[in-house]
Motif scaffolding. Structure first.
Motif, PDB file in Angstrom:
ATOM      1  N   ILE A  57       0.849  -1.188   0.000  1.00  0.00           N
ATOM      2  CA  ILE A  57       0.000   0.000   0.000  1.00  0.00           C
ATOM      3  C   ILE A  57       0.886   1.239   0.000  1.00  0.00           C
ATOM      4  CG2 ILE A  57      -1.759   1.272   1.267  1.00  0.00           C
ATOM      5  CD1 ILE A  57      -2.678  -1.390   2.420  1.00  0.00           C
ATOM      6  N   THR A  58       0.724   2.076  -0.985  1.00  0.00           N
ATOM      7  CA  THR A  58       1.509   3.296  -1.103  1.00  0.00           C
ATOM      8  C   THR A  58       0.637   4.500  -0.761  1.00  0.00           C
ATOM      9  OG1 THR A  58       0.967   3.461  -3.447  1.00  0.00           O
ATOM     10  CG2 THR A  58       3.000   2.296  -2.867  1.00  0.00           C
ATOM     11  N   LYS A  59       1.271   5.509  -0.202  1.00  0.00           N
ATOM     12  CA  LYS A  59       0.574   6.742   0.131  1.00  0.00           C
ATOM     13  C   LYS A  59       0.533   7.650  -1.091  1.00  0.00           C
ATOM     14  CE  LYS A  59       2.033   6.665   4.981  1.00  0.00           C
ATOM     15  NZ  LYS A  59       2.755   7.422   6.046  1.00  0.00           N
ATOM     16  N   VAL A  60      -0.593   8.302  -1.293  1.00  0.00           N
ATOM     17  CA  VAL A  60      -0.780   9.211  -2.419  1.00  0.00           C
ATOM     18  C   VAL A  60      -1.110  10.590  -1.879  1.00  0.00           C
ATOM     19  CG1 VAL A  60      -2.095   9.687  -4.514  1.00  0.00           C
ATOM     20  CG2 VAL A  60      -1.582   7.335  -3.884  1.00  0.00           C
ATOM     21  N   CYS A  61      -0.417  11.597  -2.380  1.00  0.00           N
ATOM     22  CA  CYS A  61      -0.670  12.979  -1.940  1.00  0.00           C
ATOM     23  C   CYS A  61      -2.067  13.402  -2.364  1.00  0.00           C
ATOM     24  CB  CYS A  61       0.384  13.908  -2.524  1.00  0.00           C
ATOM     25  SG  CYS A  61       0.131  15.655  -2.106  1.00  0.00           S
ATOM     26  N   VAL A  62      -2.797  14.020  -1.460  1.00  0.00           N
ATOM     27  CA  VAL A  62      -4.169  14.408  -1.736  1.00  0.00           C
ATOM     28  C   VAL A  62      -4.256  15.576  -2.704  1.00  0.00           C
ATOM     29  CG1 VAL A  62      -4.360  16.046   0.166  1.00  0.00           C
ATOM     30  CG2 VAL A  62      -6.392  14.817  -0.610  1.00  0.00           C
ATOM     31  N   VAL A  63      -3.148  16.299  -2.917  1.00  0.00           N
ATOM     32  CA  VAL A  63      -3.147  17.474  -3.797  1.00  0.00           C
ATOM     33  C   VAL A  63      -2.696  17.104  -5.202  1.00  0.00           C
ATOM     34  CG1 VAL A  63      -2.223  19.797  -4.149  1.00  0.00           C
ATOM     35  CG2 VAL A  63      -2.761  19.010  -1.843  1.00  0.00           C
ATOM     36  N   CYS A  64      -1.481  16.578  -5.322  1.00  0.00           N
ATOM     37  CA  CYS A  64      -0.928  16.267  -6.636  1.00  0.00           C
ATOM     38  C   CYS A  64      -1.188  14.837  -7.069  1.00  0.00           C
ATOM     39  CB  CYS A  64       0.569  16.547  -6.652  1.00  0.00           C
ATOM     40  SG  CYS A  64       1.518  15.537  -5.497  1.00  0.00           S
ATOM     41  N   LEU A  65      -1.720  14.000  -6.181  1.00  0.00           N
ATOM     42  CA  LEU A  65      -2.054  12.610  -6.477  1.00  0.00           C
ATOM     43  C   LEU A  65      -0.833  11.794  -6.923  1.00  0.00           C
ATOM     44  CD1 LEU A  65      -5.450  13.094  -8.347  1.00  0.00           C
ATOM     45  CD2 LEU A  65      -5.073  12.607  -5.938  1.00  0.00           C
ATOM     46  N   CYS A  68       3.616   9.526  -2.180  1.00  0.00           N
ATOM     47  CA  CYS A  68       4.112  10.361  -1.080  1.00  0.00           C
ATOM     48  C   CYS A  68       4.767   9.454  -0.039  1.00  0.00           C
ATOM     49  CB  CYS A  68       2.975  11.157  -0.449  1.00  0.00           C
ATOM     50  SG  CYS A  68       3.473  12.178   0.944  1.00  0.00           S
ATOM     51  N   SER A  69       6.038   9.723   0.231  1.00  0.00           N
ATOM     52  CA  SER A  69       6.769   8.943   1.231  1.00  0.00           C
ATOM     53  C   SER A  69       6.991   9.711   2.525  1.00  0.00           C
ATOM     54  CB  SER A  69       8.121   8.512   0.650  1.00  0.00           C
ATOM     55  OG  SER A  69       8.895   9.649   0.286  1.00  0.00           O
ATOM     56  N   GLU A  70       6.476  10.933   2.608  1.00  0.00           N
ATOM     57  CA  GLU A  70       6.668  11.767   3.792  1.00  0.00           C
ATOM     58  C   GLU A  70       5.547  11.505   4.791  1.00  0.00           C
ATOM     59  OE1 GLU A  70       6.721  15.679   2.267  1.00  0.00           O
ATOM     60  OE2 GLU A  70       8.403  15.322   0.905  1.00  0.00           O
ATOM     61  N   ASP A  71       5.901  11.629   6.068  1.00  0.00           N
ATOM     62  CA  ASP A  71       4.923  11.382   7.135  1.00  0.00           C
ATOM     63  C   ASP A  71       4.231  12.686   7.537  1.00  0.00           C
ATOM     64  OD1 ASP A  71       5.594   8.718   7.141  1.00  0.00           O
ATOM     65  OD2 ASP A  71       7.164   8.975   8.655  1.00  0.00           O
ATOM     66  N   ILE A  72       3.610  13.343   6.570  1.00  0.00           N
ATOM     67  CA  ILE A  72       2.884  14.592   6.810  1.00  0.00           C
ATOM     68  C   ILE A  72       1.441  14.373   6.383  1.00  0.00           C
ATOM     69  CG2 ILE A  72       2.719  17.053   6.299  1.00  0.00           C
ATOM     70  CD1 ILE A  72       5.679  17.024   5.624  1.00  0.00           C
ATOM     71  N   ILE A  83       5.251  17.964   1.526  1.00  0.00           N
ATOM     72  CA  ILE A  83       5.568  19.209   2.225  1.00  0.00           C
ATOM     73  C   ILE A  83       5.466  20.398   1.283  1.00  0.00           C
ATOM     74  CG2 ILE A  83       8.056  19.013   1.776  1.00  0.00           C
ATOM     75  CD1 ILE A  83       8.471  20.210   4.595  1.00  0.00           C
ATOM     76  N   SER A  84       5.710  20.160  -0.029  1.00  0.00           N
ATOM     77  CA  SER A  84       5.572  21.240  -1.007  1.00  0.00           C
ATOM     78  C   SER A  84       4.112  21.530  -1.332  1.00  0.00           C
ATOM     79  CB  SER A  84       6.323  20.883  -2.287  1.00  0.00           C
ATOM     80  OG  SER A  84       5.828  19.667  -2.834  1.00  0.00           O
ATOM     81  N   CYS A  85       3.215  20.594  -1.012  1.00  0.00           N
ATOM     82  CA  CYS A  85       1.781  20.777  -1.271  1.00  0.00           C
ATOM     83  C   CYS A  85       1.020  21.146  -0.006  1.00  0.00           C
ATOM     84  CB  CYS A  85       1.181  19.507  -1.858  1.00  0.00           C
ATOM     85  SG  CYS A  85       1.902  19.017  -3.439  1.00  0.00           S
ATOM     86  N   SER A  86       1.717  21.554   1.026  1.00  0.00           N
ATOM     87  CA  SER A  86       1.079  21.876   2.305  1.00  0.00           C
ATOM     88  C   SER A  86       1.425  23.298   2.715  1.00  0.00           C
ATOM     89  CB  SER A  86       1.522  20.892   3.394  1.00  0.00           C
ATOM     90  OG  SER A  86       2.917  20.992   3.605  1.00  0.00           O
TER      91      SER A  86
END
Length: 263
Positions: A57-65, A68-72, A83-86
């Motif tokens: 299961i991979t994380k997907v950024c809610v903004v750029c889709l 995402c490997s960052e824990d934000i 972090i660039s989309c926050s």
């Protein structure tokens, strides 16, 4: 579509990646889905086992889709975000948290709307104070004259009615009353003129609410908002005649000025 890449792909579906790499058009996709449905149908009373791909299961950024490997996470919807989309957001508890740019823009729009509403209310109060200062003082018990719009009166009626100030509200509006009852709407100081003499007393105002049009109709010399007329072709001696039914005499506008018995 419209020259934009699709935000939601087929990688999250149950289609194997080997099949996705070979898809070119919608017909191939439909054939693949049909084949998967056929393979899942019972065969001689037994269900064909499907191969389940154990993809991590991979994380997907809610903004750029994107991956995402960052824990934000966005504190509003608890979704992963780069972090660039926050953006940094300070909540009402003065706690600094991370929020995605989509939610950040949404909160900014709400703030601007609330700010605009407050500014409009402040501006309206300033204009009202300036308008009230340009008129003479009015208090409870003063007789005033209210103009009646043309749509609320008959052509032959007076252009204003007499009323008396019953109450002043905290916002600076006035409740007026007539001999026919208390007017429903509130008035500002610029909507009426004060009479020099006391022509109506508060005791003469009945404890009923009434509209300005109803007051104008009650004090009308004619029939109220407009002239009543009939188009009867008979002698106007029964209730088929509009004027006869309302106990009103026919006038020159009725039935093309033909003679009748209701005159």
């Amino acid at each position: 579509m419209f020259g934009c890449a699709a935000r939601n792909g087929l990688s999250t579906t149950a289609i194997p990646k080997e099949a996705l790499n070979s898809l070119v058009d919608e017909d191939q996709l439909q054939n693949t889905l049909t084949a998967m449905n056929v393979s899942s149908q019972p065969d001689n009373g037994k269900v064909v086992e499907q191969t389940v791909l154990n993809n991590p299961i991979t994380k997907v950024c809610v903004v750029c889709l994107k991956e995402c490997s960052e824990d934000i996470v966005c504190f509003k919807y608890m979704e992963p975000v780069h972090i660039s989309c926050s953006e940094d957001y300070v909540s009402e508890d003065e706690v600094e948290q991370k929020i995605c740019k989509l939610c950040f823009n949404e909160l900014n729009v709400q703030r601007e709307r609330e700010k605009s509403k407050k500014c409009l209310e402040i501006q309206a109060k300033k204009i009202k104070l300036m308008s009230d200062k340009s008129h003479s003082e009015a208090s409870v018990g003063f007789t005033v004259r209210i103009p009646v719009p043309e749509v609320d009166r008959e052509k032959g009626d007076t252009k204003s009615i007499l009323a008396i100030i019953i109450r002043n509200t905290e916002e600076g509006f006035f409740q007026l009353g007539t001999r026919n009852g208390r007017i429903k709407q509130l008035y500002s100081r610029s909507q009426f003129s004060v009479c020099e003499q006391e022509l109506i007393k508060i005791e003469e105002v009945p404890d009923v609410e009434i509209s300005l049009r109803s007051v104008a109709t009650a004090q009308s010399l004619g029939t109220g908002q407009g002239f009543k007329k009939c188009s009867s072709i008979t002698q106007c001696v029964n209730k088929k005649c509009f004027c006869f039914r309302n106990n009103v005499l026919c006038n020159s506008k009725c039935h093309f000025s033909n003679p009748c018995s209701n005159k």
